[in-house]
Design a protein around this motif. Structure first.
Motif, PDB file in Angstrom:
ATOM      1  N   GLU A 259      13.932  81.919  13.697  1.00  0.00           N
ATOM      2  CA  GLU A 259      14.047  80.462  13.564  1.00  0.00           C
ATOM      3  C   GLU A 259      15.122  80.091  12.537  1.00  0.00           C
ATOM      4  OE1 GLU A 259       9.495  79.194  14.872  1.00  0.00           O
ATOM      5  OE2 GLU A 259       9.882  79.770  12.794  1.00  0.00           O
ATOM      6  N   TRP A 260      15.205  80.892  11.452  1.00  0.00           N
ATOM      7  CA  TRP A 260      16.275  80.653  10.456  1.00  0.00           C
ATOM      8  C   TRP A 260      17.650  80.865  11.087  1.00  0.00           C
ATOM      9  CZ3 TRP A 260      16.052  77.694   6.579  1.00  0.00           C
ATOM     10  CH2 TRP A 260      14.956  77.639   5.728  1.00  0.00           C
ATOM     11  N   LEU A 261      17.729  81.873  11.974  1.00  0.00           N
ATOM     12  CA  LEU A 261      19.005  82.132  12.653  1.00  0.00           C
ATOM     13  C   LEU A 261      19.420  80.908  13.470  1.00  0.00           C
ATOM     14  CD1 LEU A 261      18.772  85.806  14.004  1.00  0.00           C
ATOM     15  CD2 LEU A 261      20.383  84.894  12.340  1.00  0.00           C
ATOM     16  N   ALA A 262      18.447  80.360  14.224  1.00  0.00           N
ATOM     17  CA  ALA A 262      18.735  79.197  15.072  1.00  0.00           C
ATOM     18  C   ALA A 262      19.118  77.983  14.213  1.00  0.00           C
ATOM     19  CB  ALA A 262      17.529  78.880  15.951  1.00  0.00           C
ATOM     20  N   VAL A 263      18.352  77.777  13.117  1.00  0.00           N
ATOM     21  CA  VAL A 263      18.612  76.626  12.226  1.00  0.00           C
ATOM     22  C   VAL A 263      19.996  76.775  11.565  1.00  0.00           C
ATOM     23  CG1 VAL A 263      17.917  75.647   9.991  1.00  0.00           C
ATOM     24  CG2 VAL A 263      16.211  75.974  11.776  1.00  0.00           C
ATOM     25  N   SER A 264      20.299  77.985  11.070  1.00  0.00           N
ATOM     26  CA  SER A 264      21.596  78.207  10.410  1.00  0.00           C
ATOM     27  C   SER A 264      22.731  77.962  11.387  1.00  0.00           C
ATOM     28  CB  SER A 264      21.728  79.646   9.904  1.00  0.00           C
ATOM     29  OG  SER A 264      20.617  80.001   9.169  1.00  0.00           O
ATOM     30  N   PHE A 265      22.558  78.475  12.608  1.00  0.00           N
ATOM     31  CA  PHE A 265      23.615  78.300  13.604  1.00  0.00           C
ATOM     32  C   PHE A 265      23.787  76.815  13.937  1.00  0.00           C
ATOM     33  CE2 PHE A 265      25.696  78.291  17.686  1.00  0.00           C
ATOM     34  CZ  PHE A 265      26.709  79.215  17.471  1.00  0.00           C
ATOM     35  N   ALA A 266      22.672  76.106  14.093  1.00  0.00           N
ATOM     36  CA  ALA A 266      22.734  74.674  14.426  1.00  0.00           C
ATOM     37  C   ALA A 266      23.456  73.885  13.327  1.00  0.00           C
ATOM     38  CB  ALA A 266      21.321  74.124  14.651  1.00  0.00           C
ATOM     39  N   ILE A 267      23.103  74.185  12.063  1.00  0.00           N
ATOM     40  CA  ILE A 267      23.731  73.475  10.934  1.00  0.00           C
ATOM     41  C   ILE A 267      25.237  73.777  10.887  1.00  0.00           C
ATOM     42  CG2 ILE A 267      23.874  73.385   8.398  1.00  0.00           C
ATOM     43  CD1 ILE A 267      20.799  73.780   8.360  1.00  0.00           C
ATOM     44  N   GLY A 268      25.573  75.048  10.989  1.00  0.00           N
ATOM     45  CA  GLY A 268      26.991  75.445  10.953  1.00  0.00           C
ATOM     46  C   GLY A 268      27.766  74.845  12.100  1.00  0.00           C
ATOM     47  N   PHE A 269      27.128  74.795  13.274  1.00  0.00           N
ATOM     48  CA  PHE A 269      27.767  74.251  14.483  1.00  0.00           C
ATOM     49  C   PHE A 269      28.109  72.769  14.281  1.00  0.00           C
ATOM     50  CE2 PHE A 269      26.975  72.757  19.033  1.00  0.00           C
ATOM     51  CZ  PHE A 269      28.202  73.174  19.499  1.00  0.00           C
ATOM     52  N   VAL A 270      27.135  71.981  13.818  1.00  0.00           N
ATOM     53  CA  VAL A 270      27.350  70.532  13.637  1.00  0.00           C
ATOM     54  C   VAL A 270      28.434  70.278  12.584  1.00  0.00           C
ATOM     55  CG1 VAL A 270      26.309  68.335  12.930  1.00  0.00           C
ATOM     56  CG2 VAL A 270      24.996  69.919  14.350  1.00  0.00           C
ATOM     57  N   ILE A 271      28.349  71.000  11.453  1.00  0.00           N
ATOM     58  CA  ILE A 271      29.335  70.762  10.380  1.00  0.00           C
ATOM     59  C   ILE A 271      30.738  71.170  10.849  1.00  0.00           C
ATOM     60  CG2 ILE A 271      30.024  71.438   8.020  1.00  0.00           C
ATOM     61  CD1 ILE A 271      27.015  71.497   7.335  1.00  0.00           C
ATOM     62  N   THR A 272      30.828  72.273  11.583  1.00  0.00           N
ATOM     63  CA  THR A 272      32.134  72.716  12.089  1.00  0.00           C
ATOM     64  C   THR A 272      32.736  71.680  13.037  1.00  0.00           C
ATOM     65  OG1 THR A 272      31.434  75.013  11.887  1.00  0.00           O
ATOM     66  CG2 THR A 272      33.329  74.591  13.298  1.00  0.00           C
TER      67      THR A 272
ATOM     68  N   HIS B  31      25.162  64.229   7.946  1.00  0.00           N
ATOM     69  CA  HIS B  31      24.834  65.553   8.487  1.00  0.00           C
ATOM     70  C   HIS B  31      24.412  66.515   7.375  1.00  0.00           C
ATOM     71  CE1 HIS B  31      27.366  64.530  12.247  1.00  0.00           C
ATOM     72  NE2 HIS B  31      26.091  64.305  12.455  1.00  0.00           N
ATOM     73  N   LEU B  32      25.031  66.373   6.218  1.00  0.00           N
ATOM     74  CA  LEU B  32      24.681  67.236   5.087  1.00  0.00           C
ATOM     75  C   LEU B  32      23.252  66.961   4.628  1.00  0.00           C
ATOM     76  CD1 LEU B  32      26.558  69.314   3.763  1.00  0.00           C
ATOM     77  CD2 LEU B  32      26.738  67.762   1.821  1.00  0.00           C
ATOM     78  N   ILE B  33      22.891  65.672   4.553  1.00  0.00           N
ATOM     79  CA  ILE B  33      21.520  65.309   4.152  1.00  0.00           C
ATOM     80  C   ILE B  33      20.520  65.843   5.189  1.00  0.00           C
ATOM     81  CG2 ILE B  33      19.928  63.339   3.833  1.00  0.00           C
ATOM     82  CD1 ILE B  33      22.430  61.862   2.595  1.00  0.00           C
ATOM     83  N   ALA B  34      20.893  65.713   6.483  1.00  0.00           N
ATOM     84  CA  ALA B  34      20.023  66.232   7.552  1.00  0.00           C
ATOM     85  C   ALA B  34      19.868  67.749   7.391  1.00  0.00           C
ATOM     86  CB  ALA B  34      20.613  65.891   8.920  1.00  0.00           C
ATOM     87  N   ALA B  35      20.971  68.432   7.091  1.00  0.00           N
ATOM     88  CA  ALA B  35      20.928  69.898   6.947  1.00  0.00           C
ATOM     89  C   ALA B  35      20.014  70.293   5.786  1.00  0.00           C
ATOM     90  CB  ALA B  35      22.339  70.437   6.717  1.00  0.00           C
TER      91      ALA B  35
END
Ligand SMILES: Nc1ncnc2c1ncn2[C@@H]1O[C@H](COP(=O)(O)OP(=O)(O)OP(=O)(O)O)[C@@H](O)[C@H]1O
Length: 125
Positions: free
Chosen positions: A55-68, A35-39
């Motif tokens: 779009e950065w907001l959506a991407v940041s939220f998606a990355i944070g969501f998956v890692i959490t 997941h980190l490599i994907a992020a």
């Protein structure tokens, strides 16, 4: 819960424990590395395509969501192994549910990524 006095030092120590959790995640959880490599790849793609603030907001939220969700899943796996190292049907159900949480978060992030990047990639083709 114990009623302790507020202490800045203790709050700083708590941050230390949380960062230790991140270290454990990267060291021991192979899915988290994926997941980190994907992020990192998505962040590089975002920079390359110069995506918008929204779009950065959506991407940041998606990355944070998956890692959490990955962190919560890892905690559930660890507690399950601690409680019952031997095979157990209830543990299987608990672990499968936690894994389903990771799958759902990853699929959500994938949909967000496709919505943002497919139009930009298709222009290049
Ligand atoms: N103690 C157990 N009892 C019953 N089934 C288990 C047990 N431990 C694991 N399983 C089954 O095996 C699956 C994988 O478990 P595991 O803990 O290896 O998760 P994983 O996501 O593959 O772990 P990793 O993070 O190491 O890749 C679980 O979802 C569950 O179906």
């Amino acid at each position: 819960m114990k009623q302790n006095k507020f202490s800045i030092l203790k709050r700083i120590k708590s941050f230390g424990f949380a960062f230790n959790g991140l270290k454990i995640l990267i060291k021991e959880e192979h899915n988290a590395r994926v997941h980190l490599i994907a992020a990192i790849s998505v962040i590089l793609a975002g920079l390359y395509f110069d995506i918008t603030m929204m779009e950065w907001l959506a991407v940041s939220f998606a990355i944070g969501f998956v890692i959490t969700i990955e962190i919560i899943n890892s905690a559930i796996e660890n507690i399950s192994d601690f409680i019952s190292p031997e095979k157990n049907d209830s543990i299987k159900k608990i672990k499968d549910l936690a894994a389903a949480g990771v799958l759902m978060s990853a699929l959500t992030a994938l949909v967000i990524g496709l919505i943002i990047f497919i139009p930009k990639i298709s222009i290049l083709i």
